[in-house]
Design an enzyme around this catalytic site. Sequence first.
Site, PDB file in Angstrom:
ATOM      1  N   GLU A 289       0.858  -1.103   0.105  1.00 34.09           N
ATOM      2  CA  GLU A 289       0.192   0.086   0.227  1.00 34.09           C
ATOM      3  C   GLU A 289       0.914   1.358  -0.177  1.00 34.09           C
ATOM      4  O   GLU A 289       0.202   2.407  -0.658  1.00 34.09           O
ATOM      5  CB  GLU A 289      -0.954   0.150   1.281  1.00 34.09           C
ATOM      6  CG  GLU A 289      -2.082  -0.987   1.301  1.00 34.09           C
ATOM      7  CD  GLU A 289      -1.667  -2.277   1.779  1.00 34.09           C
ATOM      8  OE1 GLU A 289      -2.607  -3.253   1.957  1.00 34.09           O
ATOM      9  OE2 GLU A 289      -0.357  -2.535   2.119  1.00 34.09           O
TER      10      GLU A 289
ATOM     11  N   PHE B 238     -12.095  -6.798  13.957  1.00 31.78           N
ATOM     12  CA  PHE B 238     -10.966  -6.997  12.958  1.00 31.78           C
ATOM     13  C   PHE B 238     -10.296  -6.004  11.928  1.00 31.78           C
ATOM     14  O   PHE B 238     -11.454  -5.403  11.341  1.00 31.78           O
ATOM     15  CB  PHE B 238     -11.325  -8.324  12.597  1.00 31.78           C
ATOM     16  CG  PHE B 238     -10.248  -8.994  11.476  1.00 31.78           C
ATOM     17  CD1 PHE B 238      -9.110  -9.420  11.928  1.00 31.78           C
ATOM     18  CD2 PHE B 238     -10.540  -9.052  10.027  1.00 31.78           C
ATOM     19  CE1 PHE B 238      -8.101 -10.053  10.948  1.00 31.78           C
ATOM     20  CE2 PHE B 238      -9.564  -9.605   9.212  1.00 31.78           C
ATOM     21  CZ  PHE B 238      -8.288  -9.933   9.760  1.00 31.78           C
ATOM     22  N   GLN B 239      -9.186  -5.745  12.012  1.00 33.00           N
ATOM     23  CA  GLN B 239      -8.722  -4.742  10.834  1.00 33.00           C
ATOM     24  C   GLN B 239      -9.232  -3.470  11.250  1.00 33.00           C
ATOM     25  O   GLN B 239      -9.397  -2.669   9.957  1.00 33.00           O
ATOM     26  CB  GLN B 239      -8.501  -5.426   9.566  1.00 33.00           C
ATOM     27  CG  GLN B 239      -7.844  -6.676   9.126  1.00 33.00           C
ATOM     28  CD  GLN B 239      -7.814  -7.068   7.656  1.00 33.00           C
ATOM     29  OE1 GLN B 239      -8.521  -6.693   6.972  1.00 33.00           O
ATOM     30  NE2 GLN B 239      -6.499  -7.601   7.374  1.00 33.00           N
TER      31      GLN B 239
ATOM     32  N   LYS C  10     -17.926  -0.442   5.501  1.00 34.37           N
ATOM     33  CA  LYS C  10     -18.458  -1.381   4.511  1.00 34.37           C
ATOM     34  C   LYS C  10     -19.873  -1.548   4.285  1.00 34.37           C
ATOM     35  O   LYS C  10     -20.546  -1.788   3.453  1.00 34.37           O
ATOM     36  CB  LYS C  10     -17.953  -2.913   4.923  1.00 34.37           C
ATOM     37  CG  LYS C  10     -17.983  -4.018   3.916  1.00 34.37           C
ATOM     38  CD  LYS C  10     -17.329  -5.146   4.311  1.00 34.37           C
ATOM     39  CE  LYS C  10     -17.394  -6.146   3.202  1.00 34.37           C
ATOM     40  NZ  LYS C  10     -16.602  -7.445   3.682  1.00 34.37           N
TER      41      LYS C  10
ATOM     42  N   MET D 280      23.997   8.722   2.418  1.00 31.14           N
ATOM     43  CA  MET D 280      24.155  10.215   3.236  1.00 31.14           C
ATOM     44  C   MET D 280      24.463  10.069   4.553  1.00 31.14           C
ATOM     45  O   MET D 280      25.123  10.796   5.294  1.00 31.14           O
ATOM     46  CB  MET D 280      22.850  10.705   2.726  1.00 31.14           C
ATOM     47  CG  MET D 280      22.571  12.374   3.398  1.00 31.14           C
ATOM     48  SD  MET D 280      23.856  13.227   2.323  1.00 31.14           S
ATOM     49  CE  MET D 280      23.094  13.563   0.878  1.00 31.14           C
TER      50      MET D 280
END
Length: 601
Positions: free
Chosen positions: A88, A150-151, A200, A511
């Site tokens: 993602e 959940f999630q 949802k 760097m």
Amino acid sequence: MSERAAKIPPAEEEQDDPITDSAAPDAAAETADSETTTDPVTTGAEAVVRALENAGVEYAFGVQGGAIMPVYDALYDSDIRHVTMAHEQGAAHAADAYGIVSGEPGVCLATSGPGATNLVTGIADADMDSDPMLALTGQVPTEFVGNDAFQETDTTGVTTPVTKDNTFASDSDHVGSDVSEAFALAREGRPGPTLVDLPKDVTNGETDREPDAPTVPDTYDVQERAESDLVAAAAERIENASRPVMLLGGGVIKGDATDACREFAIEHEIPVVTTMPGIGAFPEDHELSLEMAGMHGTGYANMAITHCDTLIGIGTRFDDRLTGGIETFAPDAEVIHVDIDPAEISKNIYADYPLVGDAETVVEQLAAAVDESPEATKWRAQCQQWQSDYSMAYDAPEDEPVRPEFVVEALDEATSDRAIVTTGVGQHQMWACQYWTYTEPRTWVSSHGLGTMGYGLPSAIGARLAADDEQEVVCIDGDGSFLMTLQGLSVAVREELDITVAVLNNEYIGMVRQWQDAFFDGRHSASDYGWMPEFDKLAEAFGAEGFRIDDYDDVADTIDAAIAYDGPSVIDVHIDPDANVYPMVPSGGDNGQFALTEEQL
């Protein structure tokens, strides 16, 4: 088991029109007389997709998952091309880069919980750089919000500090309009990322309401024109200047003000410096160009800013990597600051002439108000002398390891003027700034404010899809940055994207190693990898074409072959591990006291 790995088939370019099978008779008759047929919206998810279609969205970048699945199901029948990313974070960077190159908001999608939180780095990156982007995140059903389902994550709470605007969609009838408004806000005024969180039950819910057109709220007001009396005063200051400099920032490009700024600088013969986000705003091969200023800017750009008496800053936020120490930045200058965001005026550098407004509009106001060019012949000669005194020349002995500067120049030579360069963050990013000659806007794509390692490859994917077919896309990456997001190679191969990745491989976090050498007695704590994968072979394992450069004799032919390859290619370039980036101004230092060697730090 997480549903984030679930996959949908890609949308086909041509599909049978389902309306003749499923639509009501009156709807079918109504659409039969029209050249284009559009199914009526029946769910919140379809309204979300319809809003994207109405906004002209062509591509979306994301990863499937449980809570966002209704939206993906609606995408199945859409002409919007979805690009399934390998992570993602990559989706957010690809959408960010798409917005930079196209000028229109890039769109990314993720599911709830870990999907949404994986987007946050990319969203924060777009926020710091004022890049137009729309993020759509799935969310658990409304009744479960706050129950540690959940999630579940409080996505709007997490992203509020790093978004221009975000919305928790609360009902199916309005969710499409929520998305339309978020898209409009992402590009209006000062661009930035917006987010809509999609429970949802809202996307699954029934609705027949078509989304509103993408417009910003009536309460959102952007000042287009600067106050006329301030414009007149600034114009008078420019006319009377003897040592003027134009400083062009990223806002010049985002505001499509490059033509206006170029015309103004050339007409009045004013030397031009850019910030790093402003690269491409003015052609670096023009005699008035002093290129980039700041921590690793050219010596002549930093000298010009240090000694100017009039600084015309346009679309820049005067960040610390540009200014160094505030008290030593343009100490003798009266500052004219043009910016669309009033919050940036005098935030870091005091503006004697605060001109709030759209960059293109305000520059045109200044052009109309300036009657006489400043008398700055001696000043221009001085700037040219600094260019000679502090040139960006370097030594490249053939019996020593390959210099990274040489590779960047060779890549530039092998590509067209409109080639797009993306980078990760680190030494390679600075070499890509310094040794590639940029002449066009929207050809430099990098992470500036947030400084996100791993930005290069996923941003090349987004840039490739936004670019014209004839534009090459070259990702100049470091080995450390490339390791962070190299899974994006699977996307580039699957999507058959023609991009060239040059990994400047020194087996260090370069760097960090440079700073440790300069300020930490050479103690290489956690910066020395000591070993790296063979990136050319790794590329081949992904299905890309792999190349390797070990010495100068390999450079030209290998680069030509990699660019000529029709698809994703990776060049593992083994560079001098001791090469450092100069000029360099220590953090918070005086830009006029830049170092050209480590001994001068």
